[in-house]
Write a protein that holds these residues in place. Structure first.
Motif, PDB file in Angstrom:
ATOM      1  N   LEU A   1     -31.585  31.132  59.230  1.00 32.21           N
ATOM      2  CA  LEU A   1     -30.796  30.496  60.279  1.00 32.21           C
ATOM      3  C   LEU A   1     -29.530  29.813  59.770  1.00 32.21           C
ATOM      4  CD1 LEU A   1     -30.404  29.639  63.242  1.00 32.21           C
ATOM      5  CD2 LEU A   1     -31.910  27.690  62.771  1.00 32.21           C
ATOM      6  N   PRO A   2     -29.581  29.004  58.709  1.00 30.11           N
ATOM      7  CA  PRO A   2     -28.341  28.356  58.251  1.00 30.11           C
ATOM      8  C   PRO A   2     -27.251  29.365  57.867  1.00 30.11           C
ATOM      9  CG  PRO A   2     -30.243  27.324  57.224  1.00 30.11           C
ATOM     10  CD  PRO A   2     -30.733  28.552  57.927  1.00 30.11           C
ATOM     11  N   TYR A   3     -27.632  30.449  57.210  1.00 32.92           N
ATOM     12  CA  TYR A   3     -26.669  31.467  56.803  1.00 32.92           C
ATOM     13  C   TYR A   3     -26.162  32.237  58.018  1.00 32.92           C
ATOM     14  CZ  TYR A   3     -29.061  30.282  52.517  1.00 32.92           C
ATOM     15  OH  TYR A   3     -29.620  29.588  51.488  1.00 32.92           O
ATOM     16  N   TRP A   4     -27.078  32.508  58.948  1.00 31.78           N
ATOM     17  CA  TRP A   4     -26.715  33.199  60.183  1.00 31.78           C
ATOM     18  C   TRP A   4     -25.685  32.392  60.959  1.00 31.78           C
ATOM     19  CZ3 TRP A   4     -27.093  32.284  65.434  1.00 31.78           C
ATOM     20  CH2 TRP A   4     -27.002  33.388  66.276  1.00 31.78           C
ATOM     21  N   ILE A   5     -25.929  31.096  61.086  1.00 30.30           N
ATOM     22  CA  ILE A   5     -24.991  30.213  61.790  1.00 30.30           C
ATOM     23  C   ILE A   5     -23.628  30.256  61.121  1.00 30.30           C
ATOM     24  CG2 ILE A   5     -24.433  27.799  62.305  1.00 30.30           C
ATOM     25  CD1 ILE A   5     -27.473  27.360  62.687  1.00 30.30           C
ATOM     26  N   GLN A   6     -23.621  30.146  59.815  1.00 29.83           N
ATOM     27  CA  GLN A   6     -22.361  30.159  59.072  1.00 29.83           C
ATOM     28  C   GLN A   6     -21.587  31.445  59.329  1.00 29.83           C
ATOM     29  OE1 GLN A   6     -22.826  29.690  54.851  1.00 29.83           O
ATOM     30  NE2 GLN A   6     -20.653  29.621  54.471  1.00 29.83           N
TER      31      GLN A   6
ATOM     32  N   LYS B   1     -32.311  20.017  59.393  1.00 34.61           N
ATOM     33  CA  LYS B   1     -32.678  19.527  58.060  1.00 34.61           C
ATOM     34  C   LYS B   1     -33.762  20.389  57.433  1.00 34.61           C
ATOM     35  CE  LYS B   1     -31.290  14.873  59.127  1.00 34.61           C
ATOM     36  NZ  LYS B   1     -31.697  13.584  59.619  1.00 34.61           N
ATOM     37  N   GLU B   2     -34.730  20.762  58.226  1.00 34.22           N
ATOM     38  CA  GLU B   2     -35.822  21.625  57.765  1.00 34.22           C
ATOM     39  C   GLU B   2     -35.840  22.878  58.642  1.00 34.22           C
ATOM     40  OE1 GLU B   2     -37.914  21.360  55.206  1.00 34.22           O
ATOM     41  OE2 GLU B   2     -36.966  19.486  54.563  1.00 34.22           O
ATOM     42  N   THR B   3     -35.347  23.966  58.102  1.00 30.51           N
ATOM     43  CA  THR B   3     -35.237  25.204  58.872  1.00 30.51           C
ATOM     44  C   THR B   3     -36.588  25.653  59.404  1.00 30.51           C
ATOM     45  OG1 THR B   3     -33.336  25.866  57.557  1.00 30.51           O
ATOM     46  CG2 THR B   3     -34.417  27.598  58.814  1.00 30.51           C
TER      47      THR B   3
ATOM     48  N   ILE C   1     -37.434  26.228  63.356  1.00 34.68           N
ATOM     49  CA  ILE C   1     -37.863  27.543  63.851  1.00 34.68           C
ATOM     50  C   ILE C   1     -39.255  27.465  64.476  1.00 34.68           C
ATOM     51  CG2 ILE C   1     -38.518  29.887  63.121  1.00 34.68           C
ATOM     52  CD1 ILE C   1     -35.484  29.461  63.373  1.00 34.68           C
ATOM     53  N   ASN C   2     -40.180  26.757  63.830  1.00 34.30           N
ATOM     54  CA  ASN C   2     -41.529  26.625  64.389  1.00 34.30           C
ATOM     55  C   ASN C   2     -41.481  25.986  65.775  1.00 34.30           C
ATOM     56  OD1 ASN C   2     -42.677  27.775  62.130  1.00 34.30           O
ATOM     57  ND2 ASN C   2     -43.284  25.830  61.216  1.00 34.30           N
ATOM     58  N   ASN C   3     -40.684  24.943  65.925  1.00 30.89           N
ATOM     59  CA  ASN C   3     -40.538  24.295  67.235  1.00 30.89           C
ATOM     60  C   ASN C   3     -39.888  25.242  68.241  1.00 30.89           C
ATOM     61  OD1 ASN C   3     -41.733  21.867  66.541  1.00 30.89           O
ATOM     62  ND2 ASN C   3     -39.824  20.969  65.851  1.00 30.89           N
ATOM     63  N   LEU C   4     -38.893  25.981  67.794  1.00 28.07           N
ATOM     64  CA  LEU C   4     -38.218  26.928  68.674  1.00 28.07           C
ATOM     65  C   LEU C   4     -39.201  27.976  69.190  1.00 28.07           C
ATOM     66  CD1 LEU C   4     -34.712  28.278  68.309  1.00 28.07           C
ATOM     67  CD2 LEU C   4     -36.521  29.917  68.646  1.00 28.07           C
TER      68      LEU C   4
END
Length: 105
Positions: free
Chosen positions: A59-64, A87-89, A93-96
């Protein structure tokens, strides 16, 4: 045209059910404010979206990649990214996924 109207209705119903404070809403807000340029990444928006679904921990790389695809980052993109509080990917993601599972379409 009927298929497009049906898709629109389904998408609107989906969006109406998402709580605004959820991780899902935060990710979608980022998508709404991003000016995605498929030519620079060589992927259309659906392909790029599946890339995240198949590799959610990226996700962080995808966003970038997504927000830089038009070679400029807007204040709205920075704000949406900051609101994600990423802060914790894995936790995000688990919450999403849980939020997505809890939607009653």
């Amino acid at each position: 045209m009927e298929v497009n109207k049906n898709t629109l209705a389904q998408t609107m119903a989906f969006l109406l059910l998402i709580p605004p404070e959820s991780n899902l809403a935060k990710l979608l807000k980022l998508c709404f404010v991003t000016r995605y340029n498929r030519e620079s990444l060589g992927q259309n928006a659906l392909e790029k979206s599946y890339q995240l679904i198949n590799n959610p921990l990226d996700l962080p790389y995808w966003i970038q990649e997504v927000i830089q695809s038009d070679e400029k980052i807007t204040p709205e993109e920075w704000q949406a990214f900051g609101e994600m509080n990423l802060k914790e990917t894995q936790d995000f993601i688990n919450n999403l996924w849980k939020e997505l599972d809890d939607l009653k379409l």
